[in-house]
Scaffold this motif. Structure first.
Motif, PDB file in Angstrom:
ATOM      1  N   ILE A  92      11.431  33.485 -55.779  1.00  0.00           N
ATOM      2  CA  ILE A  92      11.387  33.333 -54.320  1.00  0.00           C
ATOM      3  C   ILE A  92      10.412  34.323 -53.694  1.00  0.00           C
ATOM      4  N   THR A  93      10.471  35.576 -54.128  1.00  0.00           N
ATOM      5  CA  THR A  93       9.628  36.609 -53.508  1.00  0.00           C
ATOM      6  C   THR A  93       8.136  36.374 -53.740  1.00  0.00           C
ATOM      7  N   LYS A  94       7.787  35.554 -54.735  1.00  0.00           N
ATOM      8  CA  LYS A  94       6.372  35.249 -54.965  1.00  0.00           C
ATOM      9  C   LYS A  94       5.774  34.458 -53.822  1.00  0.00           C
ATOM     10  N   VAL A  95       6.607  33.682 -53.144  1.00  0.00           N
ATOM     11  CA  VAL A  95       6.078  32.781 -52.112  1.00  0.00           C
ATOM     12  C   VAL A  95       6.713  32.976 -50.736  1.00  0.00           C
ATOM     13  N   LEU A  96       7.793  33.758 -50.661  1.00  0.00           N
ATOM     14  CA  LEU A  96       8.534  33.866 -49.394  1.00  0.00           C
ATOM     15  C   LEU A  96       8.699  35.320 -48.992  1.00  0.00           C
ATOM     16  N   GLN A  97       8.419  35.610 -47.718  1.00  0.00           N
ATOM     17  CA  GLN A  97       8.520  36.973 -47.195  1.00  0.00           C
ATOM     18  C   GLN A  97       9.109  36.933 -45.794  1.00  0.00           C
ATOM     19  N   LEU A  98      10.067  37.806 -45.534  1.00  0.00           N
ATOM     20  CA  LEU A  98      10.604  37.936 -44.176  1.00  0.00           C
ATOM     21  C   LEU A  98       9.614  38.724 -43.323  1.00  0.00           C
ATOM     22  N   VAL A  99       9.191  38.125 -42.220  1.00  0.00           N
ATOM     23  CA  VAL A  99       8.268  38.782 -41.296  1.00  0.00           C
ATOM     24  C   VAL A  99       9.040  39.600 -40.272  1.00  0.00           C
ATOM     25  N   SER A 100      10.066  38.979 -39.683  1.00  0.00           N
ATOM     26  CA  SER A 100      10.853  39.698 -38.689  1.00  0.00           C
ATOM     27  C   SER A 100      12.197  39.029 -38.484  1.00  0.00           C
ATOM     28  N   SER A 101      13.129  39.845 -38.032  1.00  0.00           N
ATOM     29  CA  SER A 101      14.462  39.358 -37.664  1.00  0.00           C
ATOM     30  C   SER A 101      14.816  39.993 -36.331  1.00  0.00           C
ATOM     31  N   TRP A 102      15.212  39.163 -35.361  1.00  0.00           N
ATOM     32  CA  TRP A 102      15.498  39.658 -34.020  1.00  0.00           C
ATOM     33  C   TRP A 102      16.836  39.117 -33.519  1.00  0.00           C
ATOM     34  N   THR A 103      17.415  39.830 -32.564  1.00  0.00           N
ATOM     35  CA  THR A 103      18.480  39.282 -31.730  1.00  0.00           C
ATOM     36  C   THR A 103      17.958  39.260 -30.301  1.00  0.00           C
ATOM     37  N   VAL A 104      18.450  38.313 -29.514  1.00  0.00           N
ATOM     38  CA  VAL A 104      17.968  38.132 -28.142  1.00  0.00           C
ATOM     39  C   VAL A 104      18.699  39.080 -27.211  1.00  0.00           C
ATOM     40  N   ASN A 105      17.919  39.824 -26.431  1.00  0.00           N
ATOM     41  CA  ASN A 105      18.472  40.760 -25.455  1.00  0.00           C
ATOM     42  C   ASN A 105      18.483  40.158 -24.054  1.00  0.00           C
ATOM     43  N   VAL A 106      17.418  39.449 -23.701  1.00  0.00           N
ATOM     44  CA  VAL A 106      17.317  38.781 -22.405  1.00  0.00           C
ATOM     45  C   VAL A 106      16.939  37.326 -22.662  1.00  0.00           C
ATOM     46  N   GLY A 107      17.677  36.414 -22.084  1.00  0.00           N
ATOM     47  CA  GLY A 107      17.435  34.988 -22.306  1.00  0.00           C
ATOM     48  C   GLY A 107      18.679  34.354 -22.873  1.00  0.00           C
ATOM     49  N   ASP A 108      18.509  33.623 -23.966  1.00  0.00           N
ATOM     50  CA  ASP A 108      19.644  32.974 -24.626  1.00  0.00           C
ATOM     51  C   ASP A 108      20.386  34.004 -25.475  1.00  0.00           C
ATOM     52  N   GLN A 109      21.320  34.682 -24.871  1.00  0.00           N
ATOM     53  CA  GLN A 109      22.038  35.741 -25.580  1.00  0.00           C
ATOM     54  C   GLN A 109      22.966  35.150 -26.636  1.00  0.00           C
ATOM     55  N   ASP A 110      23.484  36.023 -27.509  1.00  0.00           N
ATOM     56  CA  ASP A 110      24.265  35.580 -28.672  1.00  0.00           C
ATOM     57  C   ASP A 110      23.415  34.663 -29.544  1.00  0.00           C
ATOM     58  N   GLN A 111      22.168  35.066 -29.701  1.00  0.00           N
ATOM     59  CA  GLN A 111      21.211  34.275 -30.476  1.00  0.00           C
ATOM     60  C   GLN A 111      20.374  35.209 -31.346  1.00  0.00           C
ATOM     61  N   ALA A 112      20.034  34.731 -32.536  1.00  0.00           N
ATOM     62  CA  ALA A 112      19.175  35.481 -33.451  1.00  0.00           C
ATOM     63  C   ALA A 112      18.019  34.589 -33.883  1.00  0.00           C
ATOM     64  N   LEU A 113      16.846  35.197 -34.057  1.00  0.00           N
ATOM     65  CA  LEU A 113      15.663  34.493 -34.550  1.00  0.00           C
ATOM     66  C   LEU A 113      15.162  35.201 -35.804  1.00  0.00           C
TER      67      LEU A 113
END
Length: 274
Positions: A92-113
């Motif tokens: 998996i790591t040969k082709v897949l990399q996590l760029v970023s993980s976020w939670t929403v502070n303003v906007g659609d709260q209780d949401q993660a991207l």
């Protein structure tokens, strides 16, 4: 009497120029704001729009998870286990990399991207899916996640070829994702205008990533910006309006939008970019 001009943008050679025709403002001798909202035309092409907009065999996956308000910590703990599992699997790591993980502070709260990068096109996605479908460990994690979330959405997106390369940031920043739903058939025109507009938005290295959708909700555009804080965001955006030409770029793209919204994002503790 009509005034004709062409937009000049830094694009790959296979982009088509846009021809714009709009009337002069009789009172000022300059193009009026309304004159910039006229519909532009695009020359026909036999190439797909995605090929013209993105010149790399890299596909990104944008996961949007709406978690239960009282399950935030459990959800994040579970998702970190997902990330650890991917990082521990060599294929998996040969082709897949996590760029970023976020939670929403303003906007659609209780949401993660979560933004993932696949190197190798759809072949890479297929290879990862083969591994996950056969992994009992991953299937258990995926099932456990259902306890903490209300809904999930996955979108495969491509990076605009004119956007700066993604650069990981060190602590501490906030991010803004501005998401647009465009009118069908206007993606090339959007790219042609933003290839010029992006030059007005790099003074403070705020441009993090720019994408358009390939699979999932179509005619979606996501611009992701990085700021030190909300006040820095305010100052940076105001400085763009003081740059001659920025107002024209905005005027040309406004008629292309059906819907738009923005969210302020906070990086998760395990996010590679902070």
């Amino acid at each position: 009497m009509a005034l004709n001009w062409r937009l000049v943008a830094r694009l790959p050679q296979n982009f088509r120029s846009l021809s714009v025709t709009a009337p002069k403002s009789e009172s000022s001798g300059r193009e009026s704001w309304l004159s910039k909202l006229f519909v532009r035309t695009i020359e026909p092409t036999k190439e797909s729009h995605s090929r013209m907009l993105s010149d790399k065999e890299i596909i990104y996956a944008l996961q949007t998870h709406n978690f239960r308000p009282n399950k935030r910590e459990e959800y994040l703990e579970n998702y970190k286990k997902h990330v650890d599992y991917f990082n521990s699997h060599e294929k998996i790591t040969k082709v897949l990399q996590l760029v970023s993980s976020w939670t929403v502070n303003v906007g659609d709260q209780d949401q993660a991207l979560h933004l993932w990068k696949y190197t190798g096109g759809f072949h890479a996605i297929d290879s990862v899916m083969d591994v996950l479908n056969q992994s009992k460990e991953y299937q258990k994690l995926f099932s456990e996640q259902a306890q903490y979330i209300r809904s999930r959405h996955l979108q495969y997106i491509l990076q605009f070829s004119y956007w700066p390369e993604i650069r990981f940031r060190s602590p501490k920043h906030i991010y803004e994702i501005r998401s647009y739903t465009l009118k069908p058939g206007t993606m090339i025109e959007w790219g042609n205008n933003w290839a010029r507009a992006i030059n007005y938005r790099q003074n403070n290295n705020e441009a993090f990533a720019g994408f358009f959708s390939q699979v999932g909700r179509l005619y979606n555009v996501h611009h992701i910006w990085c700021y030190k804080d909300l006040n820095s965001r305010k100052e940076t955006r105001e400085s763009a309006w003081r740059s001659p030409g920025w107002d024209e770029c905005v005027a040309y793209t406004v008629p292309l939008i059906k819907e738009m919204h923005c969210r302020i994002l906070i990086p998760s503790s395990f996010s590679p970019t902070q």
